[in-house]
Motif scaffolding. Sequence first.
Motif, PDB file in Angstrom:
ATOM      1  N   PHE B 462      28.233  27.691   8.520  1.00 23.64           N
ATOM      2  CA  PHE B 462      28.990  28.924   9.459  1.00 23.64           C
ATOM      3  C   PHE B 462      30.240  28.928   9.032  1.00 23.64           C
ATOM      4  N   LEU B 463      30.665  30.194   9.112  1.00 23.86           N
ATOM      5  CA  LEU B 463      31.995  30.389   9.037  1.00 23.86           C
ATOM      6  C   LEU B 463      32.910  30.221  10.043  1.00 23.86           C
ATOM      7  N   GLY B 464      34.203  29.994  10.102  1.00 23.62           N
ATOM      8  CA  GLY B 464      34.921  29.984  11.210  1.00 23.62           C
ATOM      9  C   GLY B 464      35.244  28.366  11.713  1.00 23.62           C
ATOM     10  N   PRO B 465      35.382  27.755  12.649  1.00 19.01           N
ATOM     11  CA  PRO B 465      35.329  28.721  13.834  1.00 19.01           C
ATOM     12  C   PRO B 465      36.859  29.062  14.105  1.00 19.01           C
ATOM     13  N   ILE B 466      36.921  30.512  14.990  1.00 20.88           N
ATOM     14  CA  ILE B 466      37.986  30.897  15.558  1.00 20.88           C
ATOM     15  C   ILE B 466      38.132  29.840  16.958  1.00 20.88           C
ATOM     16  N   VAL B 467      39.097  29.381  17.111  1.00 15.60           N
ATOM     17  CA  VAL B 467      39.242  28.595  18.259  1.00 15.60           C
ATOM     18  C   VAL B 467      40.393  29.350  19.119  1.00 15.60           C
ATOM     19  N   LYS B 468      40.022  29.433  20.325  1.00 15.68           N
ATOM     20  CA  LYS B 468      41.249  30.105  21.193  1.00 15.68           C
ATOM     21  C   LYS B 468      40.787  29.743  22.817  1.00 15.68           C
ATOM     22  N   ARG B 469      41.672  29.872  23.495  1.00 16.52           N
ATOM     23  CA  ARG B 469      41.504  29.812  25.003  1.00 16.52           C
ATOM     24  C   ARG B 469      41.061  30.773  25.517  1.00 16.52           C
ATOM     25  N   SER B 470      40.137  31.080  26.388  1.00 16.95           N
ATOM     26  CA  SER B 470      39.781  31.907  27.236  1.00 16.95           C
ATOM     27  C   SER B 470      40.869  32.853  27.818  1.00 16.95           C
ATOM     28  N   ALA B 471      40.641  34.176  28.196  1.00 16.74           N
ATOM     29  CA  ALA B 471      41.632  34.942  28.999  1.00 16.74           C
ATOM     30  C   ALA B 471      42.527  34.350  29.866  1.00 16.74           C
ATOM     31  N   ASP B 472      41.492  33.601  30.950  1.00 20.23           N
ATOM     32  CA  ASP B 472      42.053  32.898  31.989  1.00 20.23           C
ATOM     33  C   ASP B 472      42.776  31.787  31.418  1.00 20.23           C
ATOM     34  N   GLU B 473      42.829  31.302  30.314  1.00 24.87           N
ATOM     35  CA  GLU B 473      43.476  29.920  29.824  1.00 24.87           C
ATOM     36  C   GLU B 473      42.568  28.724  30.278  1.00 24.87           C
ATOM     37  N   GLU B 474      41.383  28.788  30.923  1.00 25.27           N
ATOM     38  CA  GLU B 474      40.774  27.811  31.468  1.00 25.27           C
ATOM     39  C   GLU B 474      39.953  26.983  30.395  1.00 25.27           C
ATOM     40  N   ASN B 475      39.181  27.911  29.736  1.00 24.12           N
ATOM     41  CA  ASN B 475      38.310  27.236  28.683  1.00 24.12           C
ATOM     42  C   ASN B 475      38.802  27.648  27.314  1.00 24.12           C
ATOM     43  N   LEU B 476      38.045  26.592  26.497  1.00 27.57           N
ATOM     44  CA  LEU B 476      38.362  26.785  25.049  1.00 27.57           C
ATOM     45  C   LEU B 476      37.056  27.241  24.260  1.00 27.57           C
ATOM     46  N   ILE B 477      37.413  28.345  23.337  1.00 30.02           N
ATOM     47  CA  ILE B 477      36.300  29.034  22.853  1.00 30.02           C
ATOM     48  C   ILE B 477      36.329  28.931  21.346  1.00 30.02           C
ATOM     49  N   LEU B 478      35.158  28.628  20.696  1.00 28.72           N
ATOM     50  CA  LEU B 478      34.907  28.569  19.184  1.00 28.72           C
ATOM     51  C   LEU B 478      33.889  29.429  19.040  1.00 28.72           C
ATOM     52  N   GLN B 479      34.398  30.199  17.836  1.00 30.44           N
ATOM     53  CA  GLN B 479      33.593  31.428  17.144  1.00 30.44           C
ATOM     54  C   GLN B 479      33.000  31.225  15.809  1.00 30.44           C
ATOM     55  N   PHE B 480      31.743  30.892  15.764  1.00 26.00           N
ATOM     56  CA  PHE B 480      31.434  30.727  14.334  1.00 26.00           C
ATOM     57  C   PHE B 480      30.630  32.163  14.038  1.00 26.00           C
ATOM     58  N   VAL B 481      30.479  32.264  12.698  1.00 24.70           N
ATOM     59  CA  VAL B 481      29.693  33.549  12.086  1.00 24.70           C
ATOM     60  C   VAL B 481      28.926  32.782  10.889  1.00 24.70           C
ATOM     61  N   LEU B 482      27.599  33.803  10.698  1.00 19.85           N
ATOM     62  CA  LEU B 482      27.046  33.666   9.508  1.00 19.85           C
ATOM     63  C   LEU B 482      26.572  34.761   9.001  1.00 19.85           C
ATOM     64  N   VAL B 483      26.775  34.867   7.698  1.00 14.99           N
ATOM     65  CA  VAL B 483      26.092  36.353   7.262  1.00 14.99           C
ATOM     66  C   VAL B 483      24.724  35.772   6.518  1.00 14.99           C
TER      67      VAL B 483
END
Lengths: 681, 681
Positions: B462-483
């Motif tokens: 998978f490509l990525g991940p984009i890693v960021k905090r959630s809008a409320d800063e509480e949680n960590l988000i990792l985004q993978f993508v596959l074509v």
Amino acid sequence: MTGTTNSYILVTGGAGYIGSHTVVELINHGYNVVIVDNLSNSSYDAVSRVEYIVKKPVPFFNVDLRDSEKLGKVFEQYDISGVIHFAALKAVGESTHIPLKYYDNNVNGTIKLLETMAAHKVKTIVFSSSATVYGDVTRFKDMIPIPEHCPNDPTNPYGKTKYVIENILHDIYNADTTWKSAILRYFNPIGAHPSGLIGEDPLGIPNNLLPYLAQVAIGRREKLSIFGNDYDSHDGTPIRDYIHVVDLAKGHIAALEYLNNVTEGAGLFREWNLGTGKGSTVFDVYHAFCKAVGHELPYEVVGRRDGDVLDLTANATRANTELKWSAEKNIDDACRDLWKWTTDNPKGYAVAGYQWTTLAGTDGDYTSRVHTVTKDDLSVSFLNYGASIQKVEFKNQNLVCGLDTLDEYKSQDIYLGATVGRYANRIANGQFEINGETVKLDKNNGENSLHGGSNGFNKQNFLGPIVKRSADEENLILQFVLVDKAGANGFPGELIAAVEYTVGNDFVEVEYSATTDASGTPVNLTNHSYWNLAGNKSTIDGTQVKLATSKALEVDPNTLIPTGNVSTLDISNLDGKVDNCLIVRESSQINTSSESLVEVLEASHPDSTLVLRVETTEPSFQLYTGDYVDIPGKFGPRCGFCVEPGRLINAVNVEKWKQLVLLDNKSTYGSRTRYSFKLKN
Amino acid sequence: MTGTTNSYILVTGGAGYIGSHTVVELINHGYNVVIVDNLSNSSYDAVSRVEYIVKKPVPFFNVDLRDSEKLGKVFEQYDISGVIHFAALKAVGESTHIPLKYYDNNVNGTIKLLETMAAHKVKTIVFSSSATVYGDVTRFKDMIPIPEHCPNDPTNPYGKTKYVIENILHDIYNADTTWKSAILRYFNPIGAHPSGLIGEDPLGIPNNLLPYLAQVAIGRREKLSIFGNDYDSHDGTPIRDYIHVVDLAKGHIAALEYLNNVTEGAGLFREWNLGTGKGSTVFDVYHAFCKAVGHELPYEVVGRRDGDVLDLTANATRANTELKWSAEKNIDDACRDLWKWTTDNPKGYAVAGYQWTTLAGTDGDYTSRVHTVTKDDLSVSFLNYGASIQKVEFKNQNLVCGLDTLDEYKSQDIYLGATVGRYANRIANGQFEINGETVKLDKNNGENSLHGGSNGFNKQNFLGPIVKRSADEENLILQFVLVDKAGANGFPGELIAAVEYTVGNDFVEVEYSATTDASGTPVNLTNHSYWNLAGNKSTIDGTQVKLATSKALEVDPNTLIPTGNVSTLDISNLDGKVDNCLIVRESSQINTSSESLVEVLEASHPDSTLVLRVETTEPSFQLYTGDYVDIPGKFGPRCGFCVEPGRLINAVNVEKWKQLVLLDNKSTYGSRTRYSFKLKN
């Protein structure tokens, strides 16, 4: 003498034209020098000749500056106090064709050098720049003679690399004002060392006026092309600032000392022109060189060259006043020195019929060089180690015992092929009297001192050789020199001993000469080759000899010191043990070189067609059948026989013979011996 | 699309600010790109995000240009048709303190690059230069806006390195006029990619106006210093030419295409300014950015800075006319994009609580990255390979089965931790009907297609991940993508599948989404982690479960395809073999993400204090006790149990369920599942 005792000046490109001359001046000024050079456009021969000139070994490393690991090791091994940085590609025309190589070699090489310097806290550098950085100064009014403040605008990749490096050094100084950088902008270096031993050795067609003219004079080029005679000068040819390379070299010492005198803790970045401040036209130089040569040289005036301008003369005032330096030699001096360099070395450092390599397993160790000269059927190899004869091959038959590695040479103790000195043969009780005092020598042969003591010439690395053709072009000459320090093996006074081999079609002649600073010191030099005429046989048994004399010194069988009586040795072959000193003639001279050669021995073997003939100017010679040889796996007893012309055994302790061996600081010791080879009749 | 199919553009410094934006534009224009970057001042995360933006893998090599051997290997591996050369140190102030590092990195790096290019006959280069080469243009009259013919005179080491490199390229062209060099002189690049995914990530205190202002806005700096408001501009502050980084990036494509259009066999050396041609004052930019942020930001006017001048605006006419390129975005666009980048990535590419490394034995293989996020007592690791969950450690107890090396992952066939797709579970007979036609899939489970076929998502990087905090800063988000390409494993249409993990204090939630360009293609995505709550035990025996449903799909025991009947699974532990699809709720949606999560299972083990709770938006889930696991030396039968929420088995072949799995190009597939962890009450 302003150099400090234990620290070294690293000279990059020290094997090059200006570099080699600067190393000579540095050493003359008391500096220790270590050279790094990748020899991409120069020759180790230049270093070897510098050593010969200064009579000192100069540590040399074949290192490319871009090889940070190797370069770092040099900085680890030596306490380097400053760097003079010459190493660079330097042909303007070439730089326009292969610019990347120029940037890589010059700029990248300098970056790596500076990184290594910084890593070792060496922050003093004299940089070899060029007037080329000024570019076409005629773009300004009144900028000739060119001052250092003239804006830079180099017009070719070579000049740009110099400009970039100046900028790097300036930026480094701005970042750390404890760096000391002297930028030396050269004008037109010409000439050569007055010794004729080092000079410019351009590869290919020379780009510069004088090297080209020198090649015309020596017959390598047809005629000089003069590019335009319609300039506004006294004779119509362009004006340049020609500076003798020795003056230029001295400018580096002046700059180094200027940097050394900068206030403790402070730094400096400053540019100095190194020029004479006096312009000369192409015709001025042409005429000066013709005068040196002694006759007119062919030339042709052709059209102007792109980019040439009327006048590029230095304003050298800054160097004159700040560095207290100014050029002392003129173009006549330069032309004279160039002509000597050219005639002594018509092909530069290369000599037809000569080449060197290193002993097996010692790649990169320049002390283990093997010098081979080839003349028709004869090929002879010599070592710096002991100025030894390693190989004498005549008509494809090797006639002397030799070894393959430096370790083998160092671990044998039979003087194999070596120069024997300071004092060949025995000195009784290892002592002698001079001016009423007893001098005690190293005893290495029971109670006696033998062959100069346990650390004699046979174990020394001789400097050189200078290799050249004889005046008649017929023979090849190799000159080695050794500076034997006062007190070495107990001998008084420093001895400078020269060993000159001349190789002809069918002979090797060796001439020894020596001078001392002592009021008296004993000298007796010879060669200790083991000859074998039996083809590839391992012993000399069967060798037939014809001795010119049967008169031998009688020796005490226990001490091997002459008794004062004369005995008779009457032999026609070497099948028995022989170790006798035979008397050739009466002599009372410290220098026999001017005597005519007298045949002392002819030797041959039934299994070979070759004959060895030995002639000498010396009064006596030791004949030894090698009965005590034992080099496991290589040579055993009677592998060869030695013919060692020299002075009478223990002469220094025999009143009537003393004058034969006692050298003082007003005389020169000398002798000659020739080994000739021929086919049996 | 103007790039050729098989050749690549090598982008040096492609992980940097301008480099990464240019890579995006190159790929958008159809070029293949290979990146080399030594990551000395950049992050691989930028490359990872570029891949995410362009939805393609981009070959990347962590290579220093000065390492000719490594660089040469890249040229050997790829057919490189041209180079865009960004790699450089670029901080003006820093360059005055460590000039040698700048010359070494920038000049030497370029020399080595050019040598390697020449060795591989690559002679096309777009060079990242800078308006800094002009130096202080106020030394001339009427030189603003600055044209390319303005003489160069850089005033700092950084600018000098650019100047030297321009000269090297010019000299190379002069030596070989088949070289094509485009010199792009940047004015002031600002802004970020509109996606907010890539942007400038300055280390330390930003030197430039907008990055500094952004840090003021985000609270990392107190206030902006404005250096002088007494210049002769409309508001007293100096005028510069600010250019959006995406416009700048496009300038490189324009230059590359200009070079590609040079007559066959001919070359070019030419400089182009890349600027807008329109100046903006510091206050203009300040106000634009405040507008983007939505409120005024603190600033202070202080004294002028040394070396600052009134106006440095580009004359961009040459690029406008010759390259047919001009800046399209204004400072408002740039400020808006910068603000998005800043708020999405308040610490640049770094995210607190996140780090990545690579799997054992795969140093330098960026496809083997392990992404670990840590939140209080929870630490979860993910792989690009299969967008897999490798590790879930809660209160120091690992709860899933994971492997250590990429080879281990590749050689197992039990979907360990992996994302399962395109179609989780079985499709009967490996086929389905759509629009009256039968689509045949890869049969990898007897007559059925299982888990998307033999080369399913579990085996894809998978490509990525984009890693960021959630809008409320509480949680960590990792985004993978596959074509997933059209036709992969037989499935119609391209599928773009996104896997987003959210990690909180005590949970991991995964959200799947997918879109297609097909008029209909079946999709069913889930995760195949093997959970084990028994501490470090090798089996799940003894695991107690509370199921939210006992309703299961009855399956044909031979084919494991639902019969259409519903059976009952009523268990309270996992001590027997289970491999059943349990029905949670009725659903008819292709996208269940907006549904509320419903608990489907709670599990615990007597030997541990931890409880796993699984919630999902999905209509059903497969429960599997791992009875067929066999990874020698690692995991055996019943090492873990799987909870696989998803759509009903074989739904694509059951008329009433079809709408659950058949995605068209007007819809988005979606679902969410949450795994929560707690201590037993």
